[in-house]
Design a protein around this motif. Structure first.
Motif, PDB file in Angstrom:
ATOM      1  N   VAL A  76       0.836  -1.199   0.000  1.00  0.00           N
ATOM      2  CA  VAL A  76       0.000   0.000   0.000  1.00  0.00           C
ATOM      3  C   VAL A  76       0.871   1.250   0.000  1.00  0.00           C
ATOM      4  O   VAL A  76       0.675   2.177  -0.803  1.00  0.00           O
ATOM      5  N   GLU A  77       1.858   1.272   0.881  1.00  0.00           N
ATOM      6  CA  GLU A  77       2.713   2.454   0.991  1.00  0.00           C
ATOM      7  C   GLU A  77       3.519   2.674  -0.277  1.00  0.00           C
ATOM      8  O   GLU A  77       3.695   3.811  -0.730  1.00  0.00           O
ATOM      9  N   THR A  78       3.993   1.594  -0.881  1.00  0.00           N
ATOM     10  CA  THR A  78       4.751   1.722  -2.128  1.00  0.00           C
ATOM     11  C   THR A  78       3.861   2.222  -3.249  1.00  0.00           C
ATOM     12  O   THR A  78       4.225   3.127  -4.005  1.00  0.00           O
ATOM     13  N   GLY A  79       2.667   1.655  -3.346  1.00  0.00           N
ATOM     14  CA  GLY A  79       1.751   2.051  -4.403  1.00  0.00           C
ATOM     15  C   GLY A  79       1.316   3.491  -4.284  1.00  0.00           C
ATOM     16  O   GLY A  79       1.308   4.238  -5.263  1.00  0.00           O
ATOM     17  N   ARG A  82       4.318   5.889  -5.255  1.00  0.00           N
ATOM     18  CA  ARG A  82       4.840   6.003  -6.624  1.00  0.00           C
ATOM     19  C   ARG A  82       3.758   6.300  -7.664  1.00  0.00           C
ATOM     20  O   ARG A  82       4.059   6.547  -8.826  1.00  0.00           O
ATOM     21  N   THR A  83       2.474   6.216  -7.269  1.00  0.00           N
ATOM     22  CA  THR A  83       1.400   6.490  -8.209  1.00  0.00           C
ATOM     23  C   THR A  83       0.497   7.566  -7.642  1.00  0.00           C
ATOM     24  O   THR A  83       0.781   8.158  -6.602  1.00  0.00           O
ATOM     25  N   GLU A  84      -0.607   7.785  -8.349  1.00  0.00           N
ATOM     26  CA  GLU A  84      -1.571   8.750  -7.821  1.00  0.00           C
ATOM     27  C   GLU A  84      -2.102   8.267  -6.475  1.00  0.00           C
ATOM     28  O   GLU A  84      -2.061   7.079  -6.168  1.00  0.00           O
ATOM     29  N   ALA A  85      -2.615   9.185  -5.680  1.00  0.00           N
ATOM     30  CA  ALA A  85      -2.966   8.894  -4.293  1.00  0.00           C
ATOM     31  C   ALA A  85      -4.166   7.981  -4.145  1.00  0.00           C
ATOM     32  O   ALA A  85      -4.565   7.671  -3.035  1.00  0.00           O
ATOM     33  N   THR A  86      -4.782   7.559  -5.233  1.00  0.00           N
ATOM     34  CA  THR A  86      -5.925   6.649  -5.124  1.00  0.00           C
ATOM     35  C   THR A  86      -5.604   5.268  -5.677  1.00  0.00           C
ATOM     36  O   THR A  86      -6.509   4.530  -6.064  1.00  0.00           O
ATOM     37  N   ARG A  87      -4.343   4.896  -5.688  1.00  0.00           N
ATOM     38  CA  ARG A  87      -3.961   3.558  -6.140  1.00  0.00           C
ATOM     39  C   ARG A  87      -2.922   2.975  -5.200  1.00  0.00           C
ATOM     40  O   ARG A  87      -1.990   3.661  -4.772  1.00  0.00           O
ATOM     41  N   THR A  88      -3.101   1.688  -4.866  1.00  0.00           N
ATOM     42  CA  THR A  88      -2.221   1.034  -3.902  1.00  0.00           C
ATOM     43  C   THR A  88      -1.380  -0.073  -4.505  1.00  0.00           C
ATOM     44  O   THR A  88      -0.428  -0.528  -3.882  1.00  0.00           O
ATOM     45  N   GLY A  89      -1.755  -0.538  -5.685  1.00  0.00           N
ATOM     46  CA  GLY A  89      -1.084  -1.704  -6.239  1.00  0.00           C
ATOM     47  C   GLY A  89      -1.753  -3.013  -5.855  1.00  0.00           C
ATOM     48  O   GLY A  89      -1.365  -4.078  -6.327  1.00  0.00           O
ATOM     49  N   LEU A  90      -2.772  -2.945  -4.989  1.00  0.00           N
ATOM     50  CA  LEU A  90      -3.562  -4.120  -4.619  1.00  0.00           C
ATOM     51  C   LEU A  90      -4.754  -4.181  -5.572  1.00  0.00           C
ATOM     52  O   LEU A  90      -5.635  -3.313  -5.542  1.00  0.00           O
ATOM     53  N   GLN A  91      -4.783  -5.190  -6.426  1.00  0.00           N
ATOM     54  CA  GLN A  91      -5.715  -5.210  -7.543  1.00  0.00           C
ATOM     55  C   GLN A  91      -7.171  -5.062  -7.121  1.00  0.00           C
ATOM     56  O   GLN A  91      -7.901  -4.214  -7.635  1.00  0.00           O
ATOM     57  N   ARG A  92      -7.638  -5.879  -6.189  1.00  0.00           N
ATOM     58  CA  ARG A  92      -9.046  -5.850  -5.820  1.00  0.00           C
ATOM     59  C   ARG A  92      -9.404  -4.564  -5.075  1.00  0.00           C
ATOM     60  O   ARG A  92     -10.479  -3.997  -5.276  1.00  0.00           O
TER      61      ARG A  92
END
Length: 668
Positions: A76-79, A82-92
């Motif tokens: 979550v913290e990595t996502g 490095r991306t916009e504040a509404t994306r975590t990298g956790l698909q679901r």
């Protein structure tokens, strides 16, 4: 619907704040976890529902709190980084964010570099606020977010509102004329302090003077006068008042306000000290998310300012009233930090209240003063409260257990008002990790409004006017008020008893600082609860008051450990044993208990003329029994010298004379 109470009483009515489902900080949460019946609810796995904390009724629209699992937080913290504040990298989870049209994802507890390691140790970094399209229902959004395996809990971000016609506190000048003088009974003078209204603060020293108010009994106070001979405060001790905003420029408070010097001397609009908050000079307004502490809303009645005055109004400054730990007039009182949780009818959300408690801990407050609560019946058990208020519980845990380098208390202590519904103690006061404070009046009897029960920890003067002749307002607690409401005045409630205990605790920490001592939170909490005088001897018969009667026996064992005693608190910090004796009643102590059954025992008491005079003390020894008699209510240090055979011993002991004493003579 649950309620929140500002635990003060005016004009014989309980003042309450209505919950809009969740109470602030450990009480800002709903008391139910109702299934939500909308679109496809029957097909939703029960496991998802179990992740969702509280009902969505009247919640803050477009906001939810999410706690991630330990395993997921790194992703979550990595996502988010490095991306916009509404994306975590956790698909679901990210798919759920898209579905609910999320606009932001940020931590509930901000990342403050110098405190981050400690925050992570308590799991504060796991909590996030999701903000999304407010047209999406909370129930739908909660289920979508909870469906992600990486989500441990979803909690509604509720907000409280006031639900009463605000009543005015009673200004001092409406109760007392300018030339009013309390009778000087038994030659007792409150202290050498020159504060003109100190004579009316019966809750500090009660001489039983009926010209002040009736009924009244000598000794129904916190025994502050002898404590002031040892310590009056210390500016390194900070008390966070979580309440309405405190009037930081009040003539009787300004000197004892906590001041963030870097912000005071820094640039406006800049976080000069790097604590994550901008322009937080005297604390922070968590309702409006600004460093500007306010009190000018027409609905503000000065509740926070009144509470603050009891703790730390400036002593010996020739004006106004005194505070329990307000110093000696030499800029040496404890400091008040204003943690503003109420502005008019606006109040903090769950997320903001949790941040407020973290702020208090991170900025050095050792004591959290909270004169509000969940209202009657919000929770029926500690487990229910804990389950429904997870974000708040972790914030309180952080305040109590996080380290405070350089403080005499290696952590914090939180005091909560028991409530004013005359029923069981409310939450969060009833939660075991905090201190639950009940209220008594001018004559040792419970205030007619006070909550009570087995969760009660301790009691203190909170005043009352439901049984005083003529409805005399002087039976309430006198403290500081808003300038537009007369600067000084009277309120009553467990709101007013709680700062008495907070103030005594602050005085105890000041004395610990003076002596170079340190304590762990649990150790200090136990010392506070043991620094009391027995209340049960007064709880007999029926008490008549203006609204009916009280069966006092019902309160026995349910008001807490006893009534807080400031002098005993300092003796506990000092490590000096105390003997409590009943006024005008010889107290006999068997010396065999301490020396064994010996025949060659001699025992003497060394006492200064000043202590002997203020206690009216006599001491005799006959065989293995020592008898102490005191004719005046006060306290002082003496030295017991004994000789058994050829062995001599010497021990400092405190003697405390009160109206009544425990049956065991009060040996601690």
């Amino acid at each position: 619907m649950a309620k929140i109470n500002f635990y003060s009483i005016e004009n014989r009515k309980m003042r309450s704040f209505k919950f809009i489902a969740i109470l602030v900080v450990a009480a800002l949460c709903s008391c139910t976890n109702d299934p939500i019946d909308e679109g496809g609810a029957a097909n939703v796995p029960t496991g998802i529902d179990r992740k969702i904390m509280t009902s969505s009724l009247e919640s803050e629209q477009g906001e939810l709190l999410v706690k991630f699992s330990d395993e997921a937080i790194a992703a979550v913290e990595t996502g988010v980084t490095r991306t916009e504040a509404t994306r975590t990298g956790l698909q679901r989870f990210d798919a759920a964010l898209t579905d609910i049209e999320a606009v932001s994802l940020e931590r509930v507890f901000p990342d403050i570099p110098k405190h981050e390691a400690q925050a992570r140790a308590f799991g504060l970094h796991l909590w996030y606020v999701v903000k999304f399209n407010p047209e999406v229902s909370l129930a739908t959004a909660a289920r979508k977010l909870a469906a992600a395996d990486e989500v441990a809990y979803v909690q509604y971000n509720n907000r409280i509102v006031e639900s009463y016609d605000r009543e005015e506190p009673i200004p001092y000048d409406r109760v007392r004329n300018a030339d009013y003088t309390v009778a000087n009974t038994d030659g007792n003078v409150m202290s050498s302090f020159n504060d003109p209204r100190l004579k009316d603060q019966w809750h500090y020293k009660n001489t039983g003077d009926e010209s002040l108010v009736k009924p009244i009994k000598a000794g129904s106070d916190i025994n502050l006068e002898p404590a002031w001979e040892l310590c009056t405060g210390d500016p390194s001790i900070i008390v966070a008042v979580m309440d309405q905003g405190v009037v930081y420029n009040h003539e009787d408070l300004a000197t004892n306000m906590w001041i963030n010097e870097k912000e005071l001397k820094g640039s406006e609009g800049v976080d000069d000290d790097g604590n994550g908050y901008v322009d937080d000079i005297y604390g922070y307004n968590f309702v409006k998310n600004t460093g500007k502490i306010t009190w000018n809303d027409p609905k503000d009645n000065g509740h926070g300012t009144h509470v603050a005055g009891t703790i730390a109004a400036v002593n010996n400054n020739g004006i106004g009233v005194c505070g329990i730990a307000g110093g000696s007039g030499n800029n040496d009182g404890v400091k008040i930090m204003s943690i503003q949780a109420f502005v008019g009818e606006a109040t903090v959300s769950v997320a903001a209240s949790a941040r407020a408690i973290q702020y208090a801990a991170d900025n050095g407050a050792s004591i959290l003063q909270c004169s509000w609560g969940s209202g009657p019946g919000a929770f029926n058990s500690d487990q229910a409260y804990e389950n429904e208020c997870r974000a708040e519980v972790v914030a309180l845990k952080y305040f109590i257990e996080s380290e405070r380098p350089g403080s005499p208390l290696n952590g914090g202590i939180a005091f909560f008002a028991a409530g004013n519904s005359s029923m069981d103690c409310e939450y969060p006061a009833s939660y075991p990790t905090v201190v639950c404070v009940t209220s008594i009046g001018t004559d040792f009897t419970p205030s007619t409004f006070t909550c009570f029960g087995l969760p009660a920890d301790i009691t203190a003067p909170g005043g009352d006017n439901n049984y005083h002749e003529g409805g005399n307002q002087a039976g309430k607690v006198l403290s500081t008020l808003l300038p537009l409401r007369g600067m000084y005045g009277y309120m009553a409630g467990t709101s007013m008893s709680t700062p008495h205990v907070s103030g005594v605790a602050a005085l105890g920490l000041s004395y610990a600082k003076q002596l170079g001592k340190t304590f762990e939170p649990d150790e200090f909490r136990d010392m506070v609860l043991a620094s009391v005088n027995d209340l049960d001897p007064y709880l007999t018969g029926v008490k008549k008051h203006n609204n009916g009667t009280m069966n006092l026996v019902e309160y026995k064992g349910k008001m807490g450990s006893g009534m807080i005693d400031a002098y005993k608190m300092l003796m506990a910090v000092r490590g000096t044993p105390a003997i409590t004796v009943e006024q005008d009643k010889p107290t006999t102590i068997s010396l065999s208990k301490y020396y064994g059954d010996v025949t060659a025992l001699s025992c003497t008491l060394e006492v200064s003329d000043a202590v002997k005079d203020k206690l009216g003390l006599t001491f005799t020894v006959e065989g293995n029994n020592a008898t102490i008699t005191c004719s005046k209510q006060s306290a002082g240090l003496v030295t017991v010298k004994s000789s058994v055979g050829g062995t001599s011993m010497s021990r400092e002991v405190a003697i405390i004379c009160r109206a009544k004493a425990a049956s065991n003579g009060g040996w601690l």
